[in-house]
Design a protein around this motif. Structure first.
Motif, PDB file in Angstrom:
ATOM      1  N   LEU A 102       0.838  -1.212   0.000  1.00 40.06           N
ATOM      2  CA  LEU A 102       0.000   0.000   0.000  1.00 40.06           C
ATOM      3  C   LEU A 102       0.867   1.255   0.000  1.00 40.06           C
ATOM      4  O   LEU A 102       0.584   2.231  -0.702  1.00 40.06           O
ATOM      5  N   GLN A 103       1.933   1.221   0.803  1.00 37.21           N
ATOM      6  CA  GLN A 103       2.813   2.384   0.863  1.00 37.21           C
ATOM      7  C   GLN A 103       3.465   2.634  -0.496  1.00 37.21           C
ATOM      8  O   GLN A 103       3.629   3.784  -0.924  1.00 37.21           O
ATOM      9  N   LEU A 104       3.811   1.564  -1.211  1.00 42.24           N
ATOM     10  CA  LEU A 104       4.420   1.729  -2.529  1.00 42.24           C
ATOM     11  C   LEU A 104       3.401   2.232  -3.558  1.00 42.24           C
ATOM     12  O   LEU A 104       3.764   2.941  -4.498  1.00 42.24           O
ATOM     13  N   THR A 105       2.141   1.886  -3.374  1.00 41.23           N
ATOM     14  CA  THR A 105       1.107   2.472  -4.239  1.00 41.23           C
ATOM     15  C   THR A 105       0.984   3.968  -3.945  1.00 41.23           C
ATOM     16  O   THR A 105       0.867   4.788  -4.868  1.00 41.23           O
ATOM     17  N   ASP A 108       3.796   5.759  -5.675  1.00 38.85           N
ATOM     18  CA  ASP A 108       3.500   6.010  -7.090  1.00 38.85           C
ATOM     19  C   ASP A 108       2.520   7.170  -7.254  1.00 38.85           C
ATOM     20  O   ASP A 108       2.666   8.011  -8.141  1.00 38.85           O
ATOM     21  N   PHE A 109       1.515   7.193  -6.399  1.00 38.83           N
ATOM     22  CA  PHE A 109       0.506   8.251  -6.446  1.00 38.83           C
ATOM     23  C   PHE A 109       1.174   9.614  -6.217  1.00 38.83           C
ATOM     24  O   PHE A 109       0.960  10.581  -6.967  1.00 38.83           O
ATOM     25  N   ILE A 110       2.022   9.680  -5.224  1.00 44.93           N
ATOM     26  CA  ILE A 110       2.696  10.938  -4.885  1.00 44.93           C
ATOM     27  C   ILE A 110       3.585  11.406  -6.043  1.00 44.93           C
ATOM     28  O   ILE A 110       3.631  12.593  -6.367  1.00 44.93           O
ATOM     29  N   LEU A 149      -7.750   7.350  -5.544  1.00 46.04           N
ATOM     30  CA  LEU A 149      -8.546   7.553  -4.330  1.00 46.04           C
ATOM     31  C   LEU A 149      -9.616   6.472  -4.183  1.00 46.04           C
ATOM     32  O   LEU A 149      -9.867   5.973  -3.083  1.00 46.04           O
ATOM     33  N   GLU A 150     -10.231   6.104  -5.308  1.00 44.37           N
ATOM     34  CA  GLU A 150     -11.250   5.049  -5.225  1.00 44.37           C
ATOM     35  C   GLU A 150     -10.617   3.712  -4.842  1.00 44.37           C
ATOM     36  O   GLU A 150     -11.267   2.873  -4.201  1.00 44.37           O
ATOM     37  N   TYR A 151      -9.376   3.507  -5.232  1.00 42.96           N
ATOM     38  CA  TYR A 151      -8.679   2.293  -4.810  1.00 42.96           C
ATOM     39  C   TYR A 151      -8.545   2.250  -3.281  1.00 42.96           C
ATOM     40  O   TYR A 151      -8.884   1.245  -2.644  1.00 42.96           O
TER      41      TYR A 151
ATOM     42  N   PRO B  56      -9.583  -9.758  -0.427  1.00 37.94           N
ATOM     43  CA  PRO B  56      -9.897  -8.472   0.226  1.00 37.94           C
ATOM     44  C   PRO B  56      -8.709  -7.511   0.194  1.00 37.94           C
ATOM     45  O   PRO B  56      -8.842  -6.382   0.652  1.00 37.94           O
ATOM     46  N   ARG B  57      -7.568  -7.985  -0.306  1.00 33.63           N
ATOM     47  CA  ARG B  57      -6.386  -7.121  -0.409  1.00 33.63           C
ATOM     48  C   ARG B  57      -5.981  -6.993  -1.870  1.00 33.63           C
ATOM     49  O   ARG B  57      -4.959  -7.530  -2.298  1.00 33.63           O
ATOM     50  N   PRO B  58      -6.787  -6.293  -2.656  1.00 31.90           N
ATOM     51  CA  PRO B  58      -6.523  -6.222  -4.100  1.00 31.90           C
ATOM     52  C   PRO B  58      -5.287  -5.385  -4.412  1.00 31.90           C
ATOM     53  O   PRO B  58      -5.069  -4.339  -3.801  1.00 31.90           O
ATOM     54  N   PRO B  59      -4.464  -5.852  -5.359  1.00 29.25           N
ATOM     55  CA  PRO B  59      -3.341  -5.026  -5.811  1.00 29.25           C
ATOM     56  C   PRO B  59      -3.880  -3.834  -6.606  1.00 29.25           C
ATOM     57  O   PRO B  59      -4.961  -3.913  -7.201  1.00 29.25           O
ATOM     58  N   PHE B  60      -3.113  -2.764  -6.631  1.00 31.07           N
ATOM     59  CA  PHE B  60      -3.501  -1.614  -7.453  1.00 31.07           C
ATOM     60  C   PHE B  60      -3.229  -1.900  -8.921  1.00 31.07           C
ATOM     61  O   PHE B  60      -3.972  -1.465  -9.798  1.00 31.07           O
ATOM     62  N   ALA B  61      -2.140  -2.617  -9.207  1.00 26.15           N
ATOM     63  CA  ALA B  61      -1.741  -2.882 -10.588  1.00 26.15           C
ATOM     64  C   ALA B  61      -0.811  -4.091 -10.623  1.00 26.15           C
ATOM     65  O   ALA B  61      -0.171  -4.407  -9.617  1.00 26.15           O
ATOM     66  N   PRO B  62      -0.711  -4.771 -11.761  1.00 29.90           N
ATOM     67  CA  PRO B  62       0.318  -5.794 -11.917  1.00 29.90           C
ATOM     68  C   PRO B  62       1.697  -5.138 -11.980  1.00 29.90           C
ATOM     69  O   PRO B  62       1.781  -3.953 -12.341  1.00 29.90           O
TER      70      PRO B  62
END
Lengths: 244, 244
Positions: A102-105, A108-110, A149-151, B56-62
């Protein structure tokens, strides 16, 4: 242990994600970049590490953290190291791996948020890439902003332990990082994020919860918290927020 | 354990960084995205996870990796998990943290390389942002490309255990990731990286060493290795490499 945080003075920037964790945990730390060169602190102290003169393992860029002899670079790496020591993540491996993902997502977002005002290069000023920024900002507001954000809203919704936290049923460093990101977005893109407001009840509740944590509140009210400004990641340029 | 790698078919992309580690270690893995939907593989299998229907812990992207019940997303997170299990990093914490920091610097580098041909948004085709890409490519070749490569050259030079490896005195997953990045750059920017060639003797030696590892060589010669192409991260558009 007294941690030493190395980051550019004058902006919250990526260093703020580390500061928030240290502050929320009440940790002892020195904000090296904001100290005086007379005391061997400030920008020269950062540059000594970046040049490779101070360590055979030079960081590519700030922020980096010194913990004893260890020099740790990249926000996600620093937080992964600090969190178990600061009580900002549980003991088990599975949720730690999930938290780091999650932190790595968020990382990427930042980066995408930053690149809205710097689509070509950080070696140019915003004014030199304003036309490109306008085009990128439009696409960001329509596609990437809601997508990210929806993610995170979905992650909260689908958390089997309840929607209050991103990871399990405990406050973690990832909650702090999402909090900081949303504050930044509210500063930089008040119009665009305002339009998404009804779709983000869980995120908004998380942000409100984190803001009420006593040490977070004390920190935000202190002089240690630098204000958002137009030199950092989150810049309020009304034209990039869709104002004409 | 049989690992399951989830990544888009048809490109090397970020999935290739995970594939190289699995291949170099001779690990048992299934490349889910390249399988057939008739066997519950292929893109529909990826989408089931991305939608949140499968976990319940979906990745954001591959890419993401399934290891037993664990779903791990982001290349650096996956490699950090796999490396100790595959013998691609030593036992101690300090070099592991250093390796992860280097991998995250590569992550940033790879994102910047991608954004050379997509400076505005991945929701537009290259042709729709070609003018902006031309401007960004010029800045990339002059500033960012040498900056990142010289950093890794310096890391090799300053390694107290010798310049053969990025981390300590052993081959690690970070060497594999630098190898893949340099191969990609040689494909996408042959002219620009050629001009830096004399400044990168340590990197070039590392790339030559990795290419001679028996399982790496067997993999590169196999059909499992997809060729570089103009749908991935590393695209050869001569105009972005400074050809006029």
């Amino acid at each position: 242990m007294r941690y030493e945080l190395f980051y550019w003075p004058g902006i919250q920037g990526r260093g703020e994600y580390v500061r928030l964790a240290l502050e929320d945990a009440g940790a002892d730390y020195l904000d090296v970049g904001r100290g005086s060169p007379d005391q061997d602190l400030g920008v020269p102290a950062l540059e000594m590490y970046l040049s490779g003169d101070a360590t055979p393992r030079p960081p590519f860029a700030p922020p980096f953290l010194k913990a004893g002899d260890l020099v740790i670079s990249h926000v996600a790496n620093i937080l992964q190291f600090l969190a178990p020591r600061l009580g900002l993540i549980g003991e088990q491996e599975d949720p730690r791996i999930w938290a780091h993902g999650l932190q790595l997502t968020l990382t990427d977002f930042i980066a995408e948020i930053h690149d809205v005002h710097h689509p070509l290069s950080s070696t140019l000023y915003y004014e030199e890439q304003r036309d490109e920024a306008l085009r990128r900002a439009d696409l960001f507001r329509r596609h990437r902003l809601p997508r990210f954000l929806e993610y995170f809203e979905q992650v909260l919704e689908q958390n089997p332990r309840g929607a209050e936290y991103l990871v399990g049923d405990e406050h973690s460093y990832v909650d702090l990082s999402l909090f900081q990101t949303v504050l930044g977005l509210r500063y930089a893109f008040p119009r665009a994020i305002g339009q998404l407001d009804d779709d983000l009840p869980k995120i908004n509740a998380l942000v409100a919860r984190v803001a009420e944590r006593p040490r977070v509140r004390a920190y935000l009210d202190s002089e240690r918290r630098q204000p958002f400004n137009e030199d950092g990641i989150f810049r309020h340029y009304p034209e990039l927020d869709g104002e004409h």
